[in-house]
Design a protein around this motif. Structure first.
Motif, PDB file in Angstrom:
ATOM      1  N   ASP A 176       1.908   8.398  -4.801  1.00 30.85           N
ATOM      2  CA  ASP A 176       2.043   6.945  -4.661  1.00 30.85           C
ATOM      3  C   ASP A 176       3.447   6.513  -4.244  1.00 30.85           C
ATOM      4  O   ASP A 176       3.689   5.318  -4.052  1.00 30.85           O
ATOM      5  CB  ASP A 176       1.697   6.243  -5.979  1.00 30.85           C
ATOM      6  CG  ASP A 176       0.195   6.250  -6.269  1.00 30.85           C
ATOM      7  OD1 ASP A 176      -0.581   6.421  -5.309  1.00 30.85           O
ATOM      8  OD2 ASP A 176      -0.170   6.084  -7.448  1.00 30.85           O
ATOM      9  N   ASP A 177       4.357   7.458  -4.105  1.00 35.10           N
ATOM     10  CA  ASP A 177       5.758   7.095  -3.863  1.00 35.10           C
ATOM     11  C   ASP A 177       5.945   6.278  -2.589  1.00 35.10           C
ATOM     12  O   ASP A 177       6.657   5.266  -2.587  1.00 35.10           O
ATOM     13  CB  ASP A 177       6.623   8.361  -3.805  1.00 35.10           C
ATOM     14  CG  ASP A 177       8.093   8.033  -3.617  1.00 35.10           C
ATOM     15  OD1 ASP A 177       8.676   7.399  -4.515  1.00 35.10           O
ATOM     16  OD2 ASP A 177       8.650   8.389  -2.560  1.00 35.10           O
ATOM     17  N   ALA A 178       5.342   6.705  -1.480  1.00 36.11           N
ATOM     18  CA  ALA A 178       5.541   6.007  -0.208  1.00 36.11           C
ATOM     19  C   ALA A 178       5.028   4.570  -0.275  1.00 36.11           C
ATOM     20  O   ALA A 178       5.673   3.638   0.220  1.00 36.11           O
ATOM     21  CB  ALA A 178       4.856   6.772   0.925  1.00 36.11           C
ATOM     22  N   ALA A 179       3.873   4.372  -0.891  1.00 34.97           N
ATOM     23  CA  ALA A 179       3.323   3.017  -1.022  1.00 34.97           C
ATOM     24  C   ALA A 179       4.200   2.146  -1.911  1.00 34.97           C
ATOM     25  O   ALA A 179       4.369   0.945  -1.663  1.00 34.97           O
ATOM     26  CB  ALA A 179       1.902   3.080  -1.569  1.00 34.97           C
ATOM     27  N   LEU A 180       4.775   2.730  -2.944  1.00 34.51           N
ATOM     28  CA  LEU A 180       5.693   1.982  -3.818  1.00 34.51           C
ATOM     29  C   LEU A 180       6.965   1.606  -3.066  1.00 34.51           C
ATOM     30  O   LEU A 180       7.532   0.533  -3.290  1.00 34.51           O
ATOM     31  CB  LEU A 180       6.016   2.813  -5.061  1.00 34.51           C
ATOM     32  CG  LEU A 180       4.914   2.842  -6.123  1.00 34.51           C
ATOM     33  CD1 LEU A 180       5.143   4.003  -7.095  1.00 34.51           C
ATOM     34  CD2 LEU A 180       4.868   1.518  -6.881  1.00 34.51           C
ATOM     35  N   GLU A 181       7.437   2.484  -2.182  1.00 31.65           N
ATOM     36  CA  GLU A 181       8.593   2.151  -1.349  1.00 31.65           C
ATOM     37  C   GLU A 181       8.288   0.941  -0.471  1.00 31.65           C
ATOM     38  O   GLU A 181       9.117   0.040  -0.311  1.00 31.65           O
ATOM     39  CB  GLU A 181       8.977   3.353  -0.477  1.00 31.65           C
ATOM     40  CG  GLU A 181       9.720   4.450  -1.207  1.00 31.65           C
ATOM     41  CD  GLU A 181      11.134   4.046  -1.582  1.00 31.65           C
ATOM     42  OE1 GLU A 181      11.681   3.098  -0.980  1.00 31.65           O
ATOM     43  OE2 GLU A 181      11.695   4.666  -2.499  1.00 31.65           O
ATOM     44  N   ALA A 182       7.104   0.930   0.119  1.00 31.14           N
ATOM     45  CA  ALA A 182       6.703  -0.196   0.959  1.00 31.14           C
ATOM     46  C   ALA A 182       6.598  -1.477   0.136  1.00 31.14           C
ATOM     47  O   ALA A 182       7.060  -2.547   0.558  1.00 31.14           O
ATOM     48  CB  ALA A 182       5.375   0.106   1.635  1.00 31.14           C
ATOM     49  N   LEU A 183       6.021  -1.379  -1.041  1.00 38.94           N
ATOM     50  CA  LEU A 183       5.885  -2.531  -1.931  1.00 38.94           C
ATOM     51  C   LEU A 183       7.251  -3.109  -2.280  1.00 38.94           C
ATOM     52  O   LEU A 183       7.470  -4.332  -2.210  1.00 38.94           O
ATOM     53  CB  LEU A 183       5.147  -2.112  -3.201  1.00 38.94           C
ATOM     54  CG  LEU A 183       5.037  -3.151  -4.321  1.00 38.94           C
ATOM     55  CD1 LEU A 183       4.208  -4.346  -3.857  1.00 38.94           C
ATOM     56  CD2 LEU A 183       4.413  -2.516  -5.567  1.00 38.94           C
ATOM     57  N   ALA A 184       8.185  -2.243  -2.658  1.00 38.33           N
ATOM     58  CA  ALA A 184       9.524  -2.683  -3.033  1.00 38.33           C
ATOM     59  C   ALA A 184      10.229  -3.357  -1.864  1.00 38.33           C
ATOM     60  O   ALA A 184      10.883  -4.394  -2.018  1.00 38.33           O
ATOM     61  CB  ALA A 184      10.347  -1.490  -3.529  1.00 38.33           C
ATOM     62  N   ASN A 185      10.096  -2.763  -0.686  1.00 39.49           N
ATOM     63  CA  ASN A 185      10.764  -3.294   0.495  1.00 39.49           C
ATOM     64  C   ASN A 185      10.230  -4.663   0.888  1.00 39.49           C
ATOM     65  O   ASN A 185      10.996  -5.607   1.133  1.00 39.49           O
ATOM     66  CB  ASN A 185      10.617  -2.310   1.649  1.00 39.49           C
ATOM     67  CG  ASN A 185      11.267  -2.790   2.928  1.00 39.49           C
ATOM     68  OD1 ASN A 185      10.642  -3.496   3.714  1.00 39.49           O
ATOM     69  ND2 ASN A 185      12.528  -2.433   3.136  1.00 39.49           N
TER      70      ASN A 185
END
Length: 502
Positions: free
Chosen positions: A340-349
């Motif tokens: 889930d890391d990549a999706a969380l990066e997108a969410l944060a950004n």
């Protein structure tokens, strides 16, 4: 434009996009093929990427130890040891090591007596003062043997203008950049650094680190908030304490503690080196065997045992300080290695990074409830389960409660509607640009290779980042928002202005 021409234009753009993606993939494949790795018999790993466009080379030594490895009583020791690593060795930084070591032993005995007396049931202040005077005499005697900053001076004389190091929750890194004809010089200096370390000017450097804590944390409202926030968000995992450590631990840490910590965590098997630049991999490996192969091997340290348990409900912490209202909200999330890391990066950004983010647009521009807002992901570290965190600084005559309501509203929108394709495309483009820019830099590439080698277990994952970003969908972002951004899973920290508290 008629329909026929429009279809042709779309077809050309599609071909160009496919071609650029293919060229990028080929570039990464070619770069990956150029990376060479060798593990010495003592367990130390060397990763080399040859780049011959300029006669320079960057070196990163990654020690797989940070504040997360510290236990109670020695918090801050990783950072303190990083400071000590610049003090030299048995031959660098001293005019007479044998004379020095005798004074070290005497100072250690005195300091042990001082601490025992100071924290006894009935401390004798006169005795403590006398012991401190004796310790100061020995410190001055030891200083006479010290060649100040000899390590820095030697490196800079050979062309290294960027000698650096840093300690984080997850790692300690030592960084150099030199002309490529200084490869053997770096090998000699750095291997000596890990083979013959000397904990020199120990008490002086402890004072420096304690002053860092006073100035950077204890005298700063945000520093106070972050420390109490982490202690509340993490009840078990050592992410709960800061990299600089607790003042009482810093005061009581001994030279023997630091030597034992070095012996445990600076084993060759716990060190990874990345060398990127104008070098030949075969020559690097031969020199590494000659210089670093002489360091005795030892067992790789046991990983951190403690895992943060599931949070059972929303937590809250308040700090009173002379400050504007500041809000910090953190949600537990898995380690960087999780799918889930990549999706969380997108969410944060999309939610909170930059002035075009949703939170900035709503909270600062439209509602004028905050003068600052944002989001950071992977806090305070990323190797172990951590936090995705949001912050705001309330505008004049506005409150943190109003800011929290606006944050919740924007988070709820993503939970219900997800993000737009244009937002997701913008994130992907900017993230790819950051990754490629870092790879272009020798130092950035060396840092990336060591990070993925240790945190992900394979430096090759470096070249999978773009693919992971490309796979993110709006549905993924919506899913992770609903999975992790829930009230039960969060901690709220708030600075209450002292005037308001009264």
């Amino acid at each position: 434009m008629n329909l026929k021409n429009w279809k042709l234009a779309v077809f050309i753009l599609l071909c160009l996009f496919i071609a650029s993606q293919s060229a990028q993939a080929q570039l990464f494949d070619a770069m990956k093929a150029q990376v060479k790795e060798q593990r010495l018999d003592n367990g130390m790993t060397f990763i080399v990427l040859e780049r011959h466009d300029a006669p320079v080379v960057s070196f990163h030594v990654y020690a797989d130890v940070g504040s997360a490895n510290e236990s109670y009583g020695i918090t801050g020791i990783s950072h303190l040891l990083e400071h000590m690593a610049f003090k030299g060795t048995k031959i660098v930084g001293t005019t007479d090591f044998e004379a020095e070591i005798k004074l070290f032993e005497q100072m250690d005995v005195l300091y042990d007596q001082i601490i025992r007396e100071k924290y006894s049931a009935k401390p004798d202040t006169i005795k403590i003062a006398r012991l401190n005077d004796e310790l100061e005499v020995l410190r001055k005697q030891a200083k006479d043997y010290v060649i100040n900053n000899e390590y820095f001076d030697m490196m800079m004389q050979q062309g290294d203008a960027g000698v650096n190091a840093y300690t984080s929750t997850d790692a300690t890194q030592y960084i150099n950049s030199l002309p490529s004809n200084k490869l053997e010089f770096w090998m000699s200096m750095t291997s000596d650094r890990f083979l013959n370390p000397v904990i020199r000017e120990f008490f002086k450097e402890k004072d420096v680190v304690m002053e860092e804590r006073r100035l950077g944390l204890e005298s700063q409202p945000i520093g106070k908030l972050v420390e109490d926030f982490l202690a509340t968000a993490f009840k078990a995992h050592p992410y709960q304490h800061s990299v600089v450590g607790h003042m009482s631990d810093l005061e009581k840490i001994t030279r023997a503690d630091v030597e034992a910590y070095f012996e445990k965590y600076y084993q060759p098997s716990n060190l990874t080196v990345a060398i990127v630049g104008d070098v030949k991999a075969k020559q690097v490996f031969n020199m590494a065997e000659l210089y670093f192969g002489r360091i005795p091997s030892g067992a790789r340290p046991e990983p951190v045992r403690t895992q943060e348990p599931e949070q059972w409900g929303e937590r809250y912490v308040k700090v009173e300080a002379k400050s504007q209202p500041i809000l910090l909200v953190g949600y537990h999330r898995p380690a960087e290695t999780n799918e889930d890391d990549a999706a969380l990066e997108a969410l944060a950004n999309i939610l909170g990074q930059g002035r075009s983010s949703r939170l900035w647009e709503v909270m600062v521009k439209q509602e004028k409830a905050a003068i600052q807002t944002g989001c950071f992901n992977g806090f305070p570290g990323s190797k172990y389960p951590n936090l995705i965190a949001f912050f705001s600084m309330a505008a004049k005559d506005r409150t943190s409660e109003e800011c929290l309501q606006l944050m919740d509203r924007e988070i709820e929108k993503i939970k219900q509607e997800s993000v737009t394709e244009s937002e997701l495309t913008k994130f992907k483009q900017s993230q790819k640009k950051v990754i490629i820019s870092q790879m272009k830099s020798n130092s950035g590439m060396a840092a990336t290779l060591t990070h993925y080698a240790e945190v992900h277990g394979d430096w090759r994952v470096t070249f999978d980042q773009i693919e992971a970003i490309d796979k993110i969908t709006a549905a993924d972002v919506k899913r992770v928002a609903n999975k992790y951004l829930v009230n039960k899973n969060r901690t709220i920290g708030e600075i209450i202005p002292e005037d308001a508290a009264e």
